[in-house]
Design a protein around this motif. Structure first.
Motif, PDB file in Angstrom:
ATOM      1  N   LEU A  67       0.847  -1.207   0.000  1.00 54.83           N
ATOM      2  CA  LEU A  67       0.000   0.000   0.000  1.00 54.83           C
ATOM      3  C   LEU A  67       0.882   1.257   0.000  1.00 54.83           C
ATOM      4  O   LEU A  67       0.607   2.240  -0.684  1.00 54.83           O
ATOM      5  N   LYS A  68       1.996   1.184   0.755  1.00 58.05           N
ATOM      6  CA  LYS A  68       2.891   2.359   0.872  1.00 58.05           C
ATOM      7  C   LYS A  68       3.502   2.686  -0.495  1.00 58.05           C
ATOM      8  O   LYS A  68       3.522   3.830  -0.943  1.00 58.05           O
ATOM      9  N   GLU A  69       3.910   1.622  -1.165  1.00 59.20           N
ATOM     10  CA  GLU A  69       4.539   1.758  -2.497  1.00 59.20           C
ATOM     11  C   GLU A  69       3.557   2.447  -3.465  1.00 59.20           C
ATOM     12  O   GLU A  69       3.891   3.424  -4.120  1.00 59.20           O
ATOM     13  N   LEU A  70       2.346   1.936  -3.485  1.00 63.79           N
ATOM     14  CA  LEU A  70       1.329   2.474  -4.409  1.00 63.79           C
ATOM     15  C   LEU A  70       0.992   3.912  -4.019  1.00 63.79           C
ATOM     16  O   LEU A  70       0.915   4.803  -4.867  1.00 63.79           O
ATOM     17  N   TYR A  71       0.849   4.140  -2.704  1.00 65.25           N
ATOM     18  CA  TYR A  71       0.481   5.475  -2.205  1.00 65.25           C
ATOM     19  C   TYR A  71       1.534   6.497  -2.621  1.00 65.25           C
ATOM     20  O   TYR A  71       1.223   7.576  -3.122  1.00 65.25           O
ATOM     21  N   GLU A  72       2.806   6.107  -2.450  1.00 62.41           N
ATOM     22  CA  GLU A  72       3.898   7.056  -2.766  1.00 62.41           C
ATOM     23  C   GLU A  72       4.002   7.345  -4.256  1.00 62.41           C
ATOM     24  O   GLU A  72       4.491   8.383  -4.674  1.00 62.41           O
ATOM     25  N   LYS A  73       3.463   6.421  -5.074  1.00 62.21           N
ATOM     26  CA  LYS A  73       3.436   6.649  -6.530  1.00 62.21           C
ATOM     27  C   LYS A  73       2.191   7.466  -6.919  1.00 62.21           C
ATOM     28  O   LYS A  73       1.992   7.787  -8.088  1.00 62.21           O
ATOM     29  N   GLY A  74       1.305   7.711  -5.952  1.00 61.26           N
ATOM     30  CA  GLY A  74       0.061   8.434  -6.264  1.00 61.26           C
ATOM     31  C   GLY A  74      -0.988   7.529  -6.868  1.00 61.26           C
ATOM     32  O   GLY A  74      -1.986   7.990  -7.424  1.00 61.26           O
ATOM     33  N   TYR A  75      -0.770   6.212  -6.768  1.00 61.96           N
ATOM     34  CA  TYR A  75      -1.765   5.260  -7.294  1.00 61.96           C
ATOM     35  C   TYR A  75      -2.820   5.044  -6.210  1.00 61.96           C
ATOM     36  O   TYR A  75      -2.715   4.127  -5.399  1.00 61.96           O
ATOM     37  N   TYR A  76      -3.816   5.945  -6.164  1.00 55.27           N
ATOM     38  CA  TYR A  76      -4.798   5.916  -5.079  1.00 55.27           C
ATOM     39  C   TYR A  76      -5.989   4.990  -5.378  1.00 55.27           C
ATOM     40  O   TYR A  76      -6.943   4.982  -4.632  1.00 55.27           O
ATOM     41  N   GLY A  77      -5.920   4.262  -6.492  1.00 52.19           N
ATOM     42  CA  GLY A  77      -7.003   3.306  -6.748  1.00 52.19           C
ATOM     43  C   GLY A  77      -7.990   3.809  -7.783  1.00 52.19           C
ATOM     44  O   GLY A  77      -7.676   4.675  -8.603  1.00 52.19           O
ATOM     45  N   ALA A  78      -9.196   3.281  -7.733  1.00 53.92           N
ATOM     46  CA  ALA A  78     -10.202   3.560  -8.787  1.00 53.92           C
ATOM     47  C   ALA A  78     -10.412   5.054  -8.975  1.00 53.92           C
ATOM     48  O   ALA A  78     -10.581   5.536 -10.098  1.00 53.92           O
ATOM     49  N   LYS A  79     -10.360   5.820  -7.876  1.00 55.53           N
ATOM     50  CA  LYS A  79     -10.687   7.264  -7.986  1.00 55.53           C
ATOM     51  C   LYS A  79      -9.672   8.025  -8.851  1.00 55.53           C
ATOM     52  O   LYS A  79     -10.000   9.093  -9.375  1.00 55.53           O
ATOM     53  N   VAL A  80      -8.460   7.482  -8.999  1.00 62.37           N
ATOM     54  CA  VAL A  80      -7.496   8.165  -9.883  1.00 62.37           C
ATOM     55  C   VAL A  80      -7.218   7.314 -11.128  1.00 62.37           C
ATOM     56  O   VAL A  80      -6.409   7.693 -11.970  1.00 62.37           O
ATOM     57  N   GLY A  81      -7.893   6.159 -11.202  1.00 70.22           N
ATOM     58  CA  GLY A  81      -7.728   5.323 -12.394  1.00 70.22           C
ATOM     59  C   GLY A  81      -6.614   4.313 -12.293  1.00 70.22           C
ATOM     60  O   GLY A  81      -6.401   3.515 -13.208  1.00 70.22           O
ATOM     61  N   LYS A  82      -5.835   4.333 -11.188  1.00 68.31           N
ATOM     62  CA  LYS A  82      -4.682   3.412 -11.103  1.00 68.31           C
ATOM     63  C   LYS A  82      -4.456   2.995  -9.648  1.00 68.31           C
ATOM     64  O   LYS A  82      -4.389   3.854  -8.754  1.00 68.31           O
ATOM     65  N   GLY A  83      -4.388   1.697  -9.463  1.00 68.43           N
ATOM     66  CA  GLY A  83      -4.071   1.176  -8.120  1.00 68.43           C
ATOM     67  C   GLY A  83      -3.423  -0.184  -8.320  1.00 68.43           C
ATOM     68  O   GLY A  83      -2.488  -0.309  -9.131  1.00 68.43           O
TER      69      GLY A  83
END
Ligand code: 3HC
Length: 278
Positions: A256-272
């Motif tokens: 989760l930390k890795e994705l968060y730091e990349k700005g991959y916040y999930g469906a709301k930004v299109g990338k998770g």
């Protein structure tokens, strides 16, 4: 129960849905967000959802429902709200500052609630004037479709307010889960956070898709576990995992930390975990 003047603070993934539900059941709703574009996006999401419900024949007059929602970006405009529901991000300082401001704006008898999924009600209550009128109303995503709402009593919550919270949830045709113990994860997330932790551990041996297939086609979950983390927000779940671990609850998922730091916040930004952009 009489129709309420409701104020929802935060027009994000949960806030917009909560505002929609209360307006669907005839309540006047202020939808507040400090950021105009977040408010805009929240209103768009509500319209999308109302049109979906209309497509399915669940409602007819989308305009009328939508017209009950008043967007505001100045908190002083919610002064006549009888019920305030905070739905900003899972950050203790941010939530506390909302409660301090709101306590000074609305009547001392207005009910103030939080949609928090991870922070103890009793901790948040320290920022509320007259904490006896403060409780948790924990909705599930998407609020318009999920039937359950946890009604959480803090140590200072009045029994009367707790019962009123249960009545309010019934008035919007949701099923209240009364939670009298203000413990981490309340009820549902005490289970869900453990599912997330176990699924994340399995990533050492299996792919996201393999684990999600198991959840969907063997355990018959409505969506995969990593799909759900995307759906509810990588940022939300990452912030939640930090807050609950600080309080001794094991919700661990390094990726989760890795994705968060990349700005991959999930469906709301299109990338998770998945690509939601199409
Ligand atoms: N408003 C109106 N309609 C909606 C909607 C909304 N917000 N969201 C989805 N729909 C509609 C879709 O448009 C679709 O209609 P269509 O077939 O005509 O296009 C229909 O509902 C089904 O949606 P989907 O096609 O996206 O797929 P699903 O059939 O899987 O339904 C879902 C979506 C209802 C979200 C379902 O996947 C589900 O129930 N997932 C589990 C959700 C869940 O577990 N929520 C709790 C999360 S934990 C939480 O919130 C706690 C917090 O503390 C983090």
């Amino acid at each position: 129960m009489h129709k309420l003047k409701v104020a929802v603070i935060g027009a994000g993934v949960m806030g917009h849905g909560i505002a929609e539900v209360f307006s669907l059941y005839g309540n006047e709703v202020y939808l507040y967000d400090k950021y105009p574009d977040a408010l805009e996006k929240g209103l768009k999401n509500i319209l999308w959802s109302l049109n979906k419900l209309k497509e399915k024949g669940k409602i007819t007059d989308t305009e009328r429902v939508f017209s009950r929602i008043k967007p505001v970006n100045d908190l002083s405009q919610i002064s006549d709200a009888e019920l305030v529901i905070e739905a900003v991000s899972e950050n203790l300082d941010l939530k506390s500052s909302v409660f301090k401001q709101v306590s000074k704006i609305v009547s001392k008898d207005s009910i103030i609630a939080t949609n928090t999924s991870s922070l103890p009600i009793s901790e948040l209550a320290q920022s509320v004037e007259n904490p006896h009128r403060f409780l948790g109303l924990h909705f599930f995503n998407p609020p318009v479709l999920m039937k359950l709402v946890e009604v959480v009593k803090g140590v200072k919550t009045d029994d009367l307010i707790f019962s009123k919270g249960i009545e309010i949830i019934k008035s919007i045709e949701k099923v209240p889960i009364p939670v009298r113990k203000d413990v981490i994860g309340f009820v549902v997330n005490r289970i869900l956070f453990r599912i997330f932790t176990s699924a994340c551990k399995l990533l050492k041996e299996y792919s996201v898709e393999e684990i999600d297939s198991l959840a969907k086609y063997i355990l018959e979950f409505p969506m995969g576990i990593f799909e759900l983390l995307d759906y509810t927000g990588i940022d939300t779940n990452y912030l939640i995992s930090n807050e609950v671990r600080k309080r001794g609850f094991d919700f661990t998922c390094e990726i989760l930390k890795e994705l968060y730091e990349k700005g991959y916040y999930g469906a709301k930004v299109g990338k998770g975990f998945y690509d939601w952009s199409n």
